[in-house]
Write a protein that holds these residues in place. Structure first.
Motif, mmCIF file in Angstrom:
data_model
loop_
_atom_site.group_PDB
_atom_site.id
_atom_site.type_symbol
_atom_site.label_atom_id
_atom_site.label_comp_id
_atom_site.label_asym_id
_atom_site.label_seq_id
_atom_site.Cartn_x
_atom_site.Cartn_y
_atom_site.Cartn_z
ATOM 1 N N ALA A 19 7.190 -4.421 -2.591
ATOM 2 C CA ALA A 19 7.872 -5.650 -2.643
ATOM 3 C C ALA A 19 7.902 -7.047 -2.216
ATOM 4 O O ALA A 19 8.931 -8.419 -2.252
ATOM 5 N N ALA A 24 3.610 -10.404 -2.857
ATOM 6 C CA ALA A 24 3.643 -10.919 -4.323
ATOM 7 C C ALA A 24 3.122 -11.336 -4.932
ATOM 8 O O ALA A 24 2.240 -13.041 -3.685
ATOM 9 N N GLY A 91 8.766 -0.167 -16.310
ATOM 10 C CA GLY A 91 8.808 -1.593 -15.378
ATOM 11 C C GLY A 91 8.236 -1.312 -13.793
ATOM 12 O O GLY A 91 8.098 -2.245 -13.228
ATOM 13 N N ASP A 92 8.427 0.217 -13.752
ATOM 14 C CA ASP A 92 7.874 0.418 -12.279
ATOM 15 C C ASP A 92 6.844 0.674 -12.905
ATOM 16 O O ASP A 92 5.497 0.722 -11.385
ATOM 17 N N ARG A 96 4.859 -5.853 -17.566
ATOM 18 C CA ARG A 96 6.077 -6.254 -17.893
ATOM 19 C C ARG A 96 6.254 -7.218 -19.228
ATOM 20 O O ARG A 96 6.613 -7.924 -20.113
ATOM 21 N N LEU A 140 13.831 -6.817 -16.220
ATOM 22 C CA LEU A 140 14.062 -8.170 -15.456
ATOM 23 C C LEU A 140 14.600 -8.155 -14.388
ATOM 24 O O LEU A 140 13.681 -8.833 -12.361
ATOM 25 N N LEU A 143 12.037 -6.989 -11.433
ATOM 26 C CA LEU A 143 10.970 -7.174 -10.865
ATOM 27 C C LEU A 143 11.845 -8.273 -10.408
ATOM 28 O O LEU A 143 11.614 -8.836 -8.679
ATOM 29 N N GLU A 146 12.669 -7.838 -6.609
ATOM 30 C CA GLU A 146 10.934 -7.530 -5.884
ATOM 31 C C GLU A 146 10.908 -8.329 -5.380
ATOM 32 O O GLU A 146 10.168 -8.600 -3.990
ATOM 33 N N ARG A 147 10.576 -9.565 -5.835
ATOM 34 C CA ARG A 147 9.811 -11.026 -5.561
ATOM 35 C C ARG A 147 11.243 -11.521 -4.860
ATOM 36 O O ARG A 147 10.209 -12.613 -4.170
ATOM 37 N N LEU A 206 6.048 -15.041 -17.403
ATOM 38 C CA LEU A 206 6.049 -13.540 -16.427
ATOM 39 C C LEU A 206 4.595 -14.201 -15.933
ATOM 40 O O LEU A 206 3.311 -14.162 -15.749
ATOM 41 N N GLU A 209 1.159 -9.415 -12.707
ATOM 42 C CA GLU A 209 0.980 -8.486 -11.429
ATOM 43 C C GLU A 209 0.528 -7.275 -11.237
ATOM 44 O O GLU A 209 -0.265 -6.623 -11.909
#
Length: 416
Positions: A19, A24, A91-92, A96, A140, A143, A146-147, A206, A209
């Motif tokens: 993260a 990222a 989401g993990d 997404r 979201l 996310l 994380e970023r 988005l 990932e």
């Protein structure tokens, strides 16, 4: 994280390698990405409360009582909680972008089905499916967490939560006005079009990932693991219980406020459109969100949580007076939205920091919050029928008290 972690440590989590800002993936400019995510959370979250300002119109059109139509508000929150259990943990591991597009499409189809519903059971089923698919905000928010750089995580989460609550306000205000002008079915249809359009836009924006992916998430295994996750993390337990209390108090009051303002037995007798304008007080949430995020980054989450509870508690006497005094309802609306937003941002920031799997932790947190809100809404309707507005206020007092004391007991005083 032990049960004796300092509150500030829980509010300022270390950044996991996957993260970190350096790790990222490349994507659009942070400001653009954050803006689109905030817009998407607002549009999709509005669907959960779409029916709230339209309950009187729905009851009249479908030949149901207002108390029976009031169950639609609880069905909305129940559907959202179900969707969180089955979809948010993805989401993990899952893509997404694809999830956002698919879920927004499903929500749009369900909203169209709701617009065509011939009766209350069919509408309830459509709303249940639509709200189960409206879990996009909770895909979201992790996310964003994380970023975000560690020293600005609270502010970034607050920006998304502000978008979410702006959507709630829009659902109440614009939904009430549009419903009065064009009918509740037109509101559902318009929401369907907007949901699909914004969902596709968000999916396009988005970032890709590139983190390692597993073979997928078994939702039943995830659900079965939530009690263990809650048992292992004191900060997560406390955040869940406290936000369940605050959100339950808000839900009991806010979902039945339409009945007080528009009902024939009350003191106001307002039209649905005029009553919907009362939702403009919810814009307090949007203003408080960035302030809460900055305070969390500076002072830690616990002080902001305490402030949220204090503001919510201070609103309850004014809500009680609001049965006959409009000025008191105005004061109460400002206080409770400020308290709700402060608690939401602080508790969610803490929940996201509680485990190395933020999507699963976020699922536990939001499910607990919405269970608190759905149950409070479910009992608030009958309470209003039997004991009037005083009964609804009593429900709010009970939920807030249980949330606060439960949070203390769950975390222990040294980690509370």
């Amino acid at each position: 994280m032990t049960t004796h972690s300092h509150p500030d440590q829980a509010a300022r989590p270390s950044v996991h390698p996957s993260a970190s800002p350096e790790a990222a993936p490349a994507g659009p400019r942070p400001g653009l990405l954050l803006g689109v995510i905030a817009l998407c959370t607002g549009v999709t979250a509005a669907n959960i409360y779409l029916a709230t300002p339209l309950l009187g119109l729905i009851a009249q059109d479908l030949g149901a009582s207002t108390s029976a139509a009031g169950w639609i508000a609880s069905i909305s929150q129940l559907g959202y909680a179900i969707g969180l259990l089955f979809f948010a943990p993805l989401g993990d591991t899952a893509d997404r972008r694809r999830l956002v597009a698919v879920l927004c499409g499903v929500a749009g189809v369900a909203l169209v089905a709701g617009a065509l519903a011939p009766g209350l059971p069919a509408l309830a089923a459509a709303v249940l499916v639509a709200c189960a698919a409206t879990v996009v905000p909770q895909l979201l928010v992790p996310l964003v967490a994380e970023r975000a750089p560690a020293d600005r995580r609270g502010r970034h989460v607050a920006a998304v939560v502000a978008g979410l609550f702006t959507g709630i306000v829009a659902a109440r205000v614009l939904g009430g006005l549009a419903g009065q002008a064009y009918g509740w079915r037109a509101v559902f249809t318009g929401a369907a079009v907007l949901t699909v359009a914004v969902g596709l836009l968000t999916a396009l924006v988005l970032p890709a990932e590139t983190r390692p992916r597993g073979k997928g998430v078994n939702p039943f295994k995830t659900i079965a693991g939530l009690p263990g996750l809650l048992a292992s993390s004191a900060p997560l337990r406390a955040a869940c219980l406290r936000q369940g209390g605050i959100f339950g108090a808000w839900s009991a009051l806010w979902t039945t406020l339409t009945l007080l303002l528009t009902g024939t037995s009350g003191a106001y007798h307002l039209s649905p459109g005029t009553a919907g304008l009362f939702g403009l007080f919810g814009l307090v949430s949007t203003a408080v969100a960035p302030v809460s995020g900055s305070l969390i980054d500076r002072f830690g989450a616990q002080r902001v949580v305490n402030t949220g509870f204090a503001l919510t508690a201070a609103s309850l006497p004014f809500f009680w007076l609001g049965a006959h005094h409009l000025w008191a309802l105005c004061v109460a609306a400002v206080l409770i939205h400020a308290g709700l937003m402060a608690g939401q941002v602080a508790n969610q920031t803490r929940a996201l920091a509680a485990t190395p799997k933020p999507a699963v932790a976020n699922t536990a947190y939001v499910v607990c919050g919405f269970i608190g809100g759905a149950t409070a809404s479910a009992v608030a309707g009958p309470a209003f029928d039997h004991w009037g507005w005083t009964g609804v206020c009593a429900i709010a007092v009970l939920w807030l008290t249980v949330g606060w004391t439960g949070g203390l007991a769950a975390a222990g005083r040294r980690s509370a």
